[in-house]
Structures are given as C-alpha cells and as structure tokens.
Scaffold this motif. Structure first.
Motif, PDB file in Angstrom:
ATOM      1  N   LEU A  29      14.060  57.909  16.576  1.00 28.38           N
ATOM      2  CA  LEU A  29      13.730  59.147  17.284  1.00 28.38           C
ATOM      3  C   LEU A  29      14.955  59.852  17.853  1.00 28.38           C
ATOM      4  O   LEU A  29      14.865  61.016  18.253  1.00 28.38           O
ATOM      5  CB  LEU A  29      12.724  58.860  18.403  1.00 28.38           C
ATOM      6  N   VAL A  30      16.079  59.158  17.906  1.00 27.69           N
ATOM      7  CA  VAL A  30      17.304  59.772  18.414  1.00 27.69           C
ATOM      8  C   VAL A  30      17.698  60.975  17.552  1.00 27.69           C
ATOM      9  O   VAL A  30      18.265  61.957  18.051  1.00 27.69           O
ATOM     10  CB  VAL A  30      18.456  58.740  18.490  1.00 27.69           C
ATOM     11  N   ASN A  31      17.372  60.926  16.280  1.00 27.48           N
ATOM     12  CA  ASN A  31      17.697  62.060  15.391  1.00 27.48           C
ATOM     13  C   ASN A  31      16.867  63.298  15.727  1.00 27.48           C
ATOM     14  O   ASN A  31      17.371  64.424  15.677  1.00 27.48           O
ATOM     15  CB  ASN A  31      17.479  61.666  13.927  1.00 27.48           C
ATOM     16  N   THR A  32      15.595  63.097  16.065  1.00 23.26           N
ATOM     17  CA  THR A  32      14.765  64.232  16.481  1.00 23.26           C
ATOM     18  C   THR A  32      15.317  64.854  17.755  1.00 23.26           C
ATOM     19  O   THR A  32      15.408  66.085  17.877  1.00 23.26           O
ATOM     20  CB  THR A  32      13.310  63.772  16.712  1.00 23.26           C
ATOM     21  N   ALA A  33      15.685  63.997  18.704  1.00 23.29           N
ATOM     22  CA  ALA A  33      16.259  64.491  19.958  1.00 23.29           C
ATOM     23  C   ALA A  33      17.563  65.234  19.701  1.00 23.29           C
ATOM     24  O   ALA A  33      17.810  66.298  20.289  1.00 23.29           O
ATOM     25  CB  ALA A  33      16.501  63.325  20.919  1.00 23.29           C
ATOM     26  N   ALA A  34      18.387  64.705  18.803  1.00 22.58           N
ATOM     27  CA  ALA A  34      19.665  65.349  18.491  1.00 22.58           C
ATOM     28  C   ALA A  34      19.438  66.705  17.817  1.00 22.58           C
ATOM     29  O   ALA A  34      20.152  67.679  18.101  1.00 22.58           O
ATOM     30  CB  ALA A  34      20.502  64.450  17.584  1.00 22.58           C
ATOM     31  N   GLY A  35      18.441  66.769  16.936  1.00 20.99           N
ATOM     32  CA  GLY A  35      18.130  68.040  16.279  1.00 20.99           C
ATOM     33  C   GLY A  35      17.723  69.106  17.271  1.00 20.99           C
ATOM     34  O   GLY A  35      18.162  70.256  17.194  1.00 20.99           O
ATOM     35  N   LEU A  36      16.907  68.729  18.257  1.00 18.67           N
ATOM     36  CA  LEU A  36      16.505  69.674  19.301  1.00 18.67           C
ATOM     37  C   LEU A  36      17.683  70.042  20.198  1.00 18.67           C
ATOM     38  O   LEU A  36      17.792  71.178  20.662  1.00 18.67           O
ATOM     39  CB  LEU A  36      15.376  69.067  20.139  1.00 18.67           C
ATOM     40  N   PHE A  37      18.560  69.085  20.425  1.00 19.32           N
ATOM     41  CA  PHE A  37      19.749  69.314  21.257  1.00 19.32           C
ATOM     42  C   PHE A  37      20.646  70.389  20.632  1.00 19.32           C
ATOM     43  O   PHE A  37      21.264  71.188  21.346  1.00 19.32           O
ATOM     44  CB  PHE A  37      20.532  68.007  21.419  1.00 19.32           C
ATOM     45  N   VAL A  38      20.709  70.424  19.318  1.00 23.83           N
ATOM     46  CA  VAL A  38      21.500  71.454  18.628  1.00 23.83           C
ATOM     47  C   VAL A  38      20.730  72.771  18.576  1.00 23.83           C
ATOM     48  O   VAL A  38      21.284  73.846  18.800  1.00 23.83           O
ATOM     49  CB  VAL A  38      21.860  71.006  17.189  1.00 23.83           C
ATOM     50  N   ALA A  39      19.442  72.690  18.307  1.00 23.84           N
ATOM     51  CA  ALA A  39      18.643  73.895  18.057  1.00 23.84           C
ATOM     52  C   ALA A  39      18.428  74.745  19.300  1.00 23.84           C
ATOM     53  O   ALA A  39      18.552  75.979  19.242  1.00 23.84           O
ATOM     54  CB  ALA A  39      17.288  73.502  17.465  1.00 23.84           C
ATOM     55  N   ILE A  40      18.118  74.119  20.423  1.00 20.62           N
ATOM     56  CA  ILE A  40      17.745  74.886  21.616  1.00 20.62           C
ATOM     57  C   ILE A  40      18.871  75.802  22.100  1.00 20.62           C
ATOM     58  O   ILE A  40      18.656  77.004  22.294  1.00 20.62           O
ATOM     59  CB  ILE A  40      17.247  73.942  22.729  1.00 20.62           C
ATOM     60  N   PRO A  41      20.107  75.300  22.288  1.00 18.34           N
ATOM     61  CA  PRO A  41      21.186  76.217  22.695  1.00 18.34           C
ATOM     62  C   PRO A  41      21.470  77.295  21.655  1.00 18.34           C
ATOM     63  O   PRO A  41      21.797  78.435  22.010  1.00 18.34           O
ATOM     64  CB  PRO A  41      22.399  75.286  22.861  1.00 18.34           C
ATOM     65  N   ALA A  42      21.352  76.936  20.367  1.00 24.16           N
ATOM     66  CA  ALA A  42      21.619  77.906  19.302  1.00 24.16           C
ATOM     67  C   ALA A  42      20.614  79.058  19.349  1.00 24.16           C
ATOM     68  O   ALA A  42      20.986  80.230  19.220  1.00 24.16           O
ATOM     69  CB  ALA A  42      21.586  77.228  17.937  1.00 24.16           C
ATOM     70  N   VAL A  43      19.343  78.740  19.555  1.00 23.90           N
ATOM     71  CA  VAL A  43      18.305  79.778  19.622  1.00 23.90           C
ATOM     72  C   VAL A  43      18.473  80.645  20.873  1.00 23.90           C
ATOM     73  O   VAL A  43      18.363  81.877  20.811  1.00 23.90           O
ATOM     74  CB  VAL A  43      16.901  79.133  19.603  1.00 23.90           C
ATOM     75  N   ILE A  44      18.765  80.008  21.990  1.00 21.48           N
ATOM     76  CA  ILE A  44      18.978  80.760  23.236  1.00 21.48           C
ATOM     77  C   ILE A  44      20.154  81.717  23.080  1.00 21.48           C
ATOM     78  O   ILE A  44      20.076  82.896  23.443  1.00 21.48           O
ATOM     79  CB  ILE A  44      19.220  79.798  24.421  1.00 21.48           C
ATOM     80  N   ALA A  45      21.265  81.213  22.536  1.00 21.38           N
ATOM     81  CA  ALA A  45      22.460  82.042  22.345  1.00 21.38           C
ATOM     82  C   ALA A  45      22.182  83.173  21.362  1.00 21.38           C
ATOM     83  O   ALA A  45      22.611  84.319  21.577  1.00 21.38           O
ATOM     84  CB  ALA A  45      23.623  81.181  21.850  1.00 21.38           C
TER      85      ALA A  45
END
Length: 210
Positions: A166-182
């Motif tokens: 599940l660490v990969n799912t968390a890492a994917g969200l960790f990259v995606a959320i700031p990218a979408v906000i920016a």
C-alpha cells in the motif's frame, strides 16, 4: 541508524514503482518551483509596468508609455509586449488593434502556461502508477501466503505484505495531490492575468483619439 533501515525496508517494499514515483515527485517539485518563480517575476514586472503606465495613458502621453514598455521588453515582460504591439499599430483601426492585442495576450498567457500540462498529467497518472505498484505487491503477498500456507504464520505474512504494498498507493497520492493543486493554482493565476492584460490593452486602444 534505525530510520535508515526503515527507509531501506520501505524502498524494498515499494520496489521499482516506488523509485519511479520518487523520481516523478522530484520532477514535479522542480516544475512547480520553476513556474512559481517565473510567474512571480513575469507577472510582478507586468503589474508594475501597467500601474506605471495608467496615468500617462489617460493623459494621452503615449511616448512615455512606449518608453517604459520598450525598456521592459528587454526583460521579457508580458505586458510590455502587449503594450508595444498596440502602440506599433496606432495607425490601424481600433478593431484591428484589439485583434492584434488579443493575439499577443493569448501568446503571452500560453508561454506562462508552458509546463502546466506536465503537472496536470502527473496529477492524473501517478495515482494509477501507485495503484499498479500496490496490485503487484498484493500479488506477491498472496504468492507468499500460498508458499507459507502450511505454517501458522501464513495470514500474518500476507497482511504484512499487503501493508507494505500500500506504500505505492500512498506515494502515488503524495505526488498527485500537490501536482493537481499547483496546476489549478497556476491555471487560475494565468487566466486572471490574461484579463489584466486585456484591461490595459482596452485602456490604450479606446483612450486614443479618432
């Protein structure tokens, strides 16, 4: 020393997918910082120029406006390009000047929005990359369960494997959320800035006599 061991265990659990997500996170951060400083510089200089030019515009002192804008063109200031493009066509009709100004504004906004598609793409695909890594991890966990089914610790083995995957799912969200906000922030900022450029262009065009 223990924290270093934990990091190694985390990387081992995530595998190549986690390494890819870490690299994408670094790239995303680099794009965000590059665009942030670019926006602050270009938009900041443009707003200073527009504020300076408003009084000369309403005083019909277009020579002063041209001098200020020409000076800022060397700094690649978007507002300077818009202003000079209009002043160079003052012999044309207001409709033609408006058309030229809109074209230059579109180009300047497009230049500012450069690389934003990268952030939008990363925001869209990295959760799926993370999910892909998790699915692979779960598959491995169930293989381990099948191999250890004879032992009493089989269930604990698969639970640990799934938790690590599940660490990969968390890492994917960790990259995606700031990218979408920016992405949304920069897009909104450029759209608003485009309206500011349109406003100063209209002031110049419709302030002219004749």
């Amino acid at each position: 020393m223990e924290s270093l061991t934990n990091v190694r265990e985390l990387l081992a659990a995530g595998g190549p997918v986690l390494v890819l997500l870490i690299l994408l996170s670094i790239y995303s951060l680099a794009v965000i910082l590059e665009r942030f400083f670019k926006f602050r510089k270009r938009i900041g200089m443009s707003r200073k120029l527009m504020a300076y030019c408003r009084h000369p515009i309403h005083s019909d002192n277009f020579d002063k406006v041209r001098a200020a804008a020409t000076k800022d063109m060397t700094k690649d200031t978007p507002a300077a390009h818009v202003i000079v493009s209009i002043l160079d066509k003052m012999d044309r009709s207001k409709a033609e000047q408006k058309e030229i100004a809109d074209s230059v504004i579109d180009w300047e906004v497009t230049k500012l929005q450069r690389k934003l598609t990268i952030l939008g793409t990363l925001g869209s695909i990295t959760p799926f990359i993370g999910l892909f890594g998790t699915v692979i991890g779960v598959i491995h966990a169930f293989k381990d369960l099948a191999a250890a089914s004879a032992s009493a610790g089989g269930a604990s083995i698969v639970a640990a494997g799934i938790a690590e995957a599940l660490v990969n799912t968390a890492a994917g969200l960790f990259v995606a959320i700031p990218a979408v906000i920016a992405y949304n922030y920069f897009l909104s900022k450029t759209n608003y800035f485009g309206k500011e450029l349109e406003s100063i262009a209209d002031e110049i065009i419709f302030q002219q006599r004749g």
